[in-house]
Scaffold this motif. Structure first.
Motif, PDB file in Angstrom:
ATOM      1  N   GLY A   1     -17.435 133.143  -8.719  1.00 37.07           N
ATOM      2  CA  GLY A   1     -16.526 132.688  -7.689  1.00 37.07           C
ATOM      3  C   GLY A   1     -16.831 131.218  -7.039  1.00 37.07           C
ATOM      4  N   GLN A   2     -18.009 131.211  -7.228  1.00 35.06           N
ATOM      5  CA  GLN A   2     -19.110 129.526  -6.636  1.00 35.06           C
ATOM      6  C   GLN A   2     -18.618 128.640  -7.014  1.00 35.06           C
ATOM      7  N   ARG A   3     -17.478 128.776  -8.599  1.00 36.85           N
ATOM      8  CA  ARG A   3     -17.846 127.378  -9.782  1.00 36.85           C
ATOM      9  C   ARG A   3     -16.842 126.768  -8.554  1.00 36.85           C
ATOM     10  N   GLU A   4     -15.663 127.446  -7.757  1.00 36.04           N
ATOM     11  CA  GLU A   4     -14.725 126.130  -7.684  1.00 36.04           C
ATOM     12  C   GLU A   4     -15.132 125.277  -6.266  1.00 36.04           C
ATOM     13  N   GLU A   5     -16.596 125.990  -5.707  1.00 38.56           N
ATOM     14  CA  GLU A   5     -17.030 125.104  -5.044  1.00 38.56           C
ATOM     15  C   GLU A   5     -17.578 123.582  -5.906  1.00 38.56           C
ATOM     16  N   GLU A   6     -17.470 123.912  -6.849  1.00 37.91           N
ATOM     17  CA  GLU A   6     -17.877 122.912  -7.635  1.00 37.91           C
ATOM     18  C   GLU A   6     -16.595 121.550  -7.468  1.00 37.91           C
ATOM     19  N   ILE A   7     -16.013 122.091  -7.316  1.00 37.45           N
ATOM     20  CA  ILE A   7     -14.423 120.903  -7.144  1.00 37.45           C
ATOM     21  C   ILE A   7     -14.028 120.713  -5.553  1.00 37.45           C
ATOM     22  N   CYS A   8     -14.398 119.361  -5.280  1.00 36.31           N
ATOM     23  CA  CYS A   8     -14.314 119.574  -3.945  1.00 36.31           C
ATOM     24  C   CYS A   8     -13.943 117.040  -3.381  1.00 36.31           C
ATOM     25  N   LEU A   9     -13.760 117.493  -2.453  1.00 33.26           N
ATOM     26  CA  LEU A   9     -12.623 116.649  -2.099  1.00 33.26           C
ATOM     27  C   LEU A   9     -13.054 114.850  -2.215  1.00 33.26           C
ATOM     28  N   PHE A  10     -12.800 114.657  -2.907  1.00 34.69           N
ATOM     29  CA  PHE A  10     -13.065 112.752  -3.317  1.00 34.69           C
ATOM     30  C   PHE A  10     -12.372 111.758  -2.355  1.00 34.69           C
ATOM     31  N   HIS A  11     -12.427 110.714  -1.842  1.00 36.22           N
ATOM     32  CA  HIS A  11     -12.265 109.747  -2.090  1.00 36.22           C
ATOM     33  C   HIS A  11     -11.414 108.810  -2.810  1.00 36.22           C
ATOM     34  N   GLU A  12     -10.293 108.175  -2.235  1.00 32.91           N
ATOM     35  CA  GLU A  12      -9.727 107.650  -3.619  1.00 32.91           C
ATOM     36  C   GLU A  12     -10.744 106.548  -4.341  1.00 32.91           C
ATOM     37  N   SER A  13     -12.135 105.780  -3.727  1.00 30.13           N
ATOM     38  CA  SER A  13     -12.256 104.759  -3.441  1.00 30.13           C
ATOM     39  C   SER A  13     -13.222 105.030  -4.930  1.00 30.13           C
ATOM     40  N   VAL A  14     -14.217 106.560  -4.676  1.00 29.25           N
ATOM     41  CA  VAL A  14     -15.023 106.485  -5.773  1.00 29.25           C
ATOM     42  C   VAL A  14     -15.202 107.385  -6.947  1.00 29.25           C
ATOM     43  N   SER A  15     -14.841 107.286  -7.835  1.00 32.13           N
ATOM     44  CA  SER A  15     -14.902 107.415  -9.410  1.00 32.13           C
ATOM     45  C   SER A  15     -15.289 109.010  -9.720  1.00 32.13           C
ATOM     46  N   THR A  16     -16.417 109.024  -9.377  1.00 32.92           N
ATOM     47  CA  THR A  16     -17.490 110.073 -10.060  1.00 32.92           C
ATOM     48  C   THR A  16     -18.619 110.846  -9.329  1.00 32.92           C
ATOM     49  N   GLY A  17     -18.978 111.438  -9.478  1.00 30.17           N
ATOM     50  CA  GLY A  17     -20.214 112.535  -8.454  1.00 30.17           C
ATOM     51  C   GLY A  17     -21.628 111.166  -8.185  1.00 30.17           C
ATOM     52  N   SER A  18     -21.901 111.373  -9.285  1.00 31.76           N
ATOM     53  CA  SER A  18     -22.873 110.318  -9.792  1.00 31.76           C
ATOM     54  C   SER A  18     -23.125 108.879  -8.882  1.00 31.76           C
ATOM     55  N   ALA A  19     -21.519 108.406  -8.504  1.00 30.21           N
ATOM     56  CA  ALA A  19     -21.084 107.383  -8.029  1.00 30.21           C
ATOM     57  C   ALA A  19     -21.496 107.925  -7.027  1.00 30.21           C
ATOM     58  N   TYR A  20     -20.692 109.248  -5.947  1.00 32.62           N
ATOM     59  CA  TYR A  20     -20.950 109.632  -4.757  1.00 32.62           C
ATOM     60  C   TYR A  20     -22.639 109.236  -4.108  1.00 32.62           C
ATOM     61  N   LEU A  21     -23.785 110.289  -5.595  1.00 31.56           N
ATOM     62  CA  LEU A  21     -24.635 110.396  -4.832  1.00 31.56           C
ATOM     63  C   LEU A  21     -26.223 108.598  -4.870  1.00 31.56           C
ATOM     64  N   THR A  22     -25.199 107.704  -5.768  1.00 31.09           N
ATOM     65  CA  THR A  22     -25.484 106.732  -4.977  1.00 31.09           C
ATOM     66  C   THR A  22     -25.239 105.967  -4.249  1.00 31.09           C
ATOM     67  N   SER A  23     -24.181 105.878  -4.082  1.00 31.17           N
ATOM     68  CA  SER A  23     -23.640 105.321  -2.280  1.00 31.17           C
ATOM     69  C   SER A  23     -24.421 105.517  -1.941  1.00 31.17           C
ATOM     70  N   LEU A  24     -25.114 107.402  -1.406  1.00 37.25           N
ATOM     71  CA  LEU A  24     -25.914 108.411  -0.905  1.00 37.25           C
ATOM     72  C   LEU A  24     -27.394 107.267  -0.583  1.00 37.25           C
TER      73      LEU A  24
END
Length: 314
Positions: A47-70
């Motif tokens: 059931g932990q797979r569900e944690e891969e689905i998370c809240l995104f702000h509309e200004s960010v398109s991908t997880g990799s983009a979030y990582l780069t921003s951080l």
């Protein structure tokens, strides 16, 4: 208002809209290039797979983009000696801000419900600084945003399915707002801290490890495997009750901080909020809630009850 989006078993996001104000968020898959969560799924509940689905702000398109921003924000703060607290929030914090002693899971966070409630004003003040100057990284996914209604809300067993909702209500009561400029998904912090890029960013820098544990050889080896050689300084703090007693611990802890540190890595449970905010503000440096990553660095992954998502690479 928040855009309602349905993907598979993701619930409607309409009930989150008022808690997130005028910001536009959606649920999406946190895909980060190079990350492999399968070793964790092989050990932990499916059931932990569900944690891969998370809240995104509309200004960010991908997880990799979030990582780069951080990564860019932290590395800029290191370069400029600018204050930047980065703090994660998940089940332990959610229980704490609900006034529940269930926050005492892997670690002792609070002595009593009274101690928790007495700490609320200081924590809320630290959160207001965090969202104005730093980054808040709460774990918000479909499995903890299911609103409890009717008799179930009054008498039903608290199963964690509304933990994020209760946390967002705490933020709302204290005039603290998530926005594209101050929010990042919880697991992005783990992904960056466990990356070669983070290790390289600290090469030759002074890093203060604020934690109750410090295995210097193991921590040095962690960075050396990525070709990095920072100067590591241990800033000791107690293993318990930092969340409720930080005011009485602060000066003794900061006495061990050298002049002009470049970065703090903090392991303090629910207390990491105040520690990170105070360290970043006083010493003009990024202060990152590093928890599980510090356990990995110290060869103490067992203290985290096993492996965590977004810390393994292909």
């Amino acid at each position: 208002m928040m855009k309602a989006k349905h993907t598979g078993n993701i619930p409607s996001a309409d009930h989150l809209a008022h808690l997130l104000g005028g910001e536009h968020f959606r649920f999406a898959h946190l895909a980060i290039e190079g990350i492999d969560n399968e070793p964790v799924f092989a050990i932990n509940a499916p059931g932990q797979r569900e944690e891969e689905i998370c809240l995104f702000h509309e200004s960010v398109s991908t997880g990799s983009a979030y990582l780069t921003s951080l990564a860019d924000r932290i590395e800029t703060a290191i370069r400029d000696h600018a204050p930047l607290p980065v703090v994660r929030f998940a089940d332990g914090e959610y229980a704490f801000y609900s006034g529940s002693l269930k926050c005492n899971g892997l670690y002792k966070q609070a002595e009593s419900v009274g101690a928790i409630k007495a700490a609320f004003p200081a924590h809320a003040e630290a959160m207001r600084y965090l969202v104005s100057k730093g980054i808040m990284a709460p774990l918000i996914f479909p499995g903890n945003t299911r609103e409890r209604k009717g008799l179930r809300a009054l008498f039903g067993k608290k199963d964690g399915k509304d933990f994020a909702i209760r946390f967002l209500r705490f933020l709302e009561r204290n005039q603290i707002k998530l926005a594209g400029s101050n929010y990042i998904p919880f697991y992005c912090v783990y992904s960056y801290l466990s990356s070669p890029r983070f290790a390289q960013a600290l090469d030759g820098k002074t890093v203060c490890i604020v934690n109750s544990d410090f295995n210097e050889a193991a921590c040095k080896s962690w960075f050396e495997r990525a070709g990095s050689h920072p100067r590591l300084v241990h800033v000791p703090i107690p293993a318990s009750y930092v969340a409720t007693r930080w005011d009485s611990m602060r000066e003794e802890a900061f006495r061990h901080v050298p002049e002009n540190p470049d970065c703090f890595m903090v392991g303090a449970g629910v207390g990491a909020l105040e520690v990170c905010v105070d360290a970043a503000r006083r010493f003009s440096a990024p202060a990152i809630d590093s928890g599980h990553i510090l356990n990995m660095m110290n060869d103490l992954e067992s203290k985290s009850a096993g492996p965590r998502l977004y810390t393994y690479r292909r």
